[in-house]
Design an enzyme around this catalytic site. Sequence first.
Site, PDB file in Angstrom:
ATOM      1  N   ASN A 163       0.853  -1.195   0.000  1.00 42.19           N
ATOM      2  CA  ASN A 163       0.000   0.000   0.000  1.00 42.19           C
ATOM      3  C   ASN A 163       0.878   1.231   0.000  1.00 42.19           C
ATOM      4  O   ASN A 163       1.792   1.338   0.821  1.00 42.19           O
ATOM      5  CB  ASN A 163      -0.907   0.037   1.241  1.00 42.19           C
ATOM      6  CG  ASN A 163      -1.945   1.134   1.140  1.00 42.19           C
ATOM      7  OD1 ASN A 163      -2.815   1.079   0.273  1.00 42.19           O
ATOM      8  ND2 ASN A 163      -1.849   2.133   1.992  1.00 42.19           N
ATOM      9  N   GLU A 164       0.626   2.114  -0.926  1.00 47.05           N
ATOM     10  CA  GLU A 164       1.379   3.375  -0.994  1.00 47.05           C
ATOM     11  C   GLU A 164       2.858   3.141  -0.659  1.00 47.05           C
ATOM     12  O   GLU A 164       3.396   3.724   0.296  1.00 47.05           O
ATOM     13  CB  GLU A 164       0.773   4.424  -0.070  1.00 47.05           C
ATOM     14  CG  GLU A 164      -0.554   4.946  -0.567  1.00 47.05           C
ATOM     15  CD  GLU A 164      -1.038   6.188   0.173  1.00 47.05           C
ATOM     16  OE1 GLU A 164      -0.512   6.485   1.256  1.00 47.05           O
ATOM     17  OE2 GLU A 164      -1.933   6.863  -0.335  1.00 47.05           O
ATOM     18  N   GLU A 321      -7.833   5.851  -3.822  1.00 49.46           N
ATOM     19  CA  GLU A 321      -8.252   6.552  -2.595  1.00 49.46           C
ATOM     20  C   GLU A 321      -8.421   8.028  -2.882  1.00 49.46           C
ATOM     21  O   GLU A 321      -7.590   8.627  -3.571  1.00 49.46           O
ATOM     22  CB  GLU A 321      -7.166   6.475  -1.516  1.00 49.46           C
ATOM     23  CG  GLU A 321      -6.878   5.136  -0.924  1.00 49.46           C
ATOM     24  CD  GLU A 321      -5.761   5.239   0.132  1.00 49.46           C
ATOM     25  OE1 GLU A 321      -5.518   6.335   0.670  1.00 49.46           O
ATOM     26  OE2 GLU A 321      -5.123   4.219   0.391  1.00 49.46           O
ATOM     27  N   HIS A 372     -10.702  10.904  10.170  1.00 51.57           N
ATOM     28  CA  HIS A 372     -10.647  10.956   8.702  1.00 51.57           C
ATOM     29  C   HIS A 372     -12.023  10.579   8.182  1.00 51.57           C
ATOM     30  O   HIS A 372     -12.612   9.582   8.603  1.00 51.57           O
ATOM     31  CB  HIS A 372      -9.600   9.951   8.219  1.00 51.57           C
ATOM     32  CG  HIS A 372      -9.209  10.101   6.784  1.00 51.57           C
ATOM     33  ND1 HIS A 372     -10.083   9.883   5.747  1.00 51.57           N
ATOM     34  CD2 HIS A 372      -8.028  10.453   6.216  1.00 51.57           C
ATOM     35  CE1 HIS A 372      -9.447  10.081   4.595  1.00 51.57           C
ATOM     36  NE2 HIS A 372      -8.197  10.435   4.861  1.00 51.57           N
TER      37      HIS A 372
END
Length: 664
Positions: A163-164, A321, A372
Amino acid sequence: MPTLYRGVTFVQHRPRWPRIPGLGFGADYNPEQWPKSVWQEDVRLMREAGVNIVSVGIFSWARLQPAPEVWEFGWLDEVMDLLHANGIAVDLATATASPPPWLTAKYPEILPVNERGETVWPGGRQHWRPTSPVFRRYALALVEAMARRYGGHPALVAWHISNELGCHNVYDYSDDAARAFREWLRQRYTTIDALNHAWGTAFWSQQYGDWQEILPPRLAATHPNPTQQLDFKRFSDEALRQYLRAERELLLELTPDVPATTNFMIMGGTKGMNYARWAREIDFVSNDHYVQPGPQAFDELSFSANLTGNIAGGRPWYLMEHSTSAVNWQPVNLAKKPGELMRDSLTHVAHGADAVCFFQWRQSAAGAEKYHSAMVPHAGADSDVFRTVVGLGATLRELAVVAGSVRERSPAAIVFDWESWWAAEADSHPTDRLRYRQEALDWYTAFLNLGIRADVIAHGTPLEGYGLVVAPILHVLSEHAAKELRQFAESGGHLVATYFSGTVDENDHVWLGGYPGALRELLGIRVQEFTPLLDSEHVSLDNGLTGTLWSERVDPVDASILARYADGSPAITRRAVGAGSASYVSTRLGPDGLTRVLSDLAGAAGVHSELPPAARGKVELAIRSHGTDRYAFLINRADDPVTVDGFAGTVTLEPRAVAVVPLD
Ligand code: GAL
């Protein structure tokens, strides 16, 4: 279509798109944070919103493998089955993004080390060295277990590798990194003499006699060697890419029919990964984007989406995202205004996104990201956010017709170069105020202000077909790349270069004889000295504009002067080159100043807005096409309504609204 990168043709590794009907719509789904009773409500609400794909398992390593020899897949089996039973496809993470506590406790040597020699401890996420053999062994064992267990699951449509990559761990200065850096340097330079030359080690008594003497640019008494720093950036980017490749190759062997991706971070300040090179490693490009507040916040979103689309070779890409409203990691986390969620989403689609997904499905009740936003906020489904999400799902279903269409090339382009970004912003330079991406974004805003479509393309992308190409701060320029720019202008293209361009070669050695060395002849100018400006200073130009940050003493050897500084010396120049031209802007003019300059340069290049005059500046235009079927996306950049007349009929756009209009 193959893409050219620095003279090397590459194709994406088997471009393939996940099996989803129409446009993808969904989120990161983290069911492990919730009791099972919530899962049933999740899928019910997903269906209500029209969610058709979710990413699962991104941070699940500790749940899937709670101890070295213990595997617990039962809960994930249940989640996969539940999603499938509800018609929701899964982009399944390899789950390697964040190592579990038992792994770092057992092998603390996988933890990254910063430039001061301090260990980056567990407690957050992504605390692993990209070059750690131990981490790689355990991570690949997990990838294998995931692929063997879920490779044939009917919900699985794509692999989400890690991820990222590089979000928190791109720069690691550990001993593992030092070993890998030396090996990388050996391959790049073959001999230590070649390295000594490239790094200019005659300076400050830095000459190396043996590879073993070389270290990453750890904390030093003063500025570490600049080429060492640049090479360490190149190496760190590549070390992560090699890690990505290791996961991808294993997946390809075990599940050859399942496309794989990893989510890029083409946005704001994410600088460490040269994504133009990453695109070839995966089956489809994915990006994460978060709006960063400020006067150019929305332009930046469009810029990033545009660059992502071009890195994807114009083919559809996947917005993995973005946020429904506020994030949690900025100093002040702004909620989105009405209309922004829809406009942000559709702007990504306008630039080629065929999936619109969010971090995350359900807002966490605990943990660092509890503030978030998500598709289902803390307030629950009875909320404006969820109602907007449902509306967005319906809109994306209506837009399914654009799925699979490609970006239509723009008349103009902005060249974006990661290596120039890295090198131009290094220490020990004429100013530490220079911001590479900001300059590129300012030009993009100028194009938007004029209503002229412009592609943001990676340096090395072929320029043929563009009428006008702006190359802001193209600082690192090889002889080969300079020749390509010359050929572009000679064959009728119009090139615009800016201050601090063409200054150094790939080794960060200055092109001698006067700046901008590699472009001096093409531009017909010679700069003897840079004259950067203090924050309190500015320069006035005779066209009424004001420059900040930077200025130069430009000799117009073979160029006409379009604007002068107060002392009469040239500030903006232009040279006719064959049927084309090469112009130079020697100071920072900002978005408004550049809008005026670009208006003249674009006019002279014969590049015009395709929008009616009243819509220019207020509306952004992007075009996608399926051969003869073409779709114009008209995006209202403003907070006022705007009517677009005479372009595919008459369309009135509410503030921040987007219209998609088929073109004849
Ligand atoms: C991304 C990340 C997500 C989440 C999100 C918050 O960096 O991939 O897991 O942290 O940011 O904005």
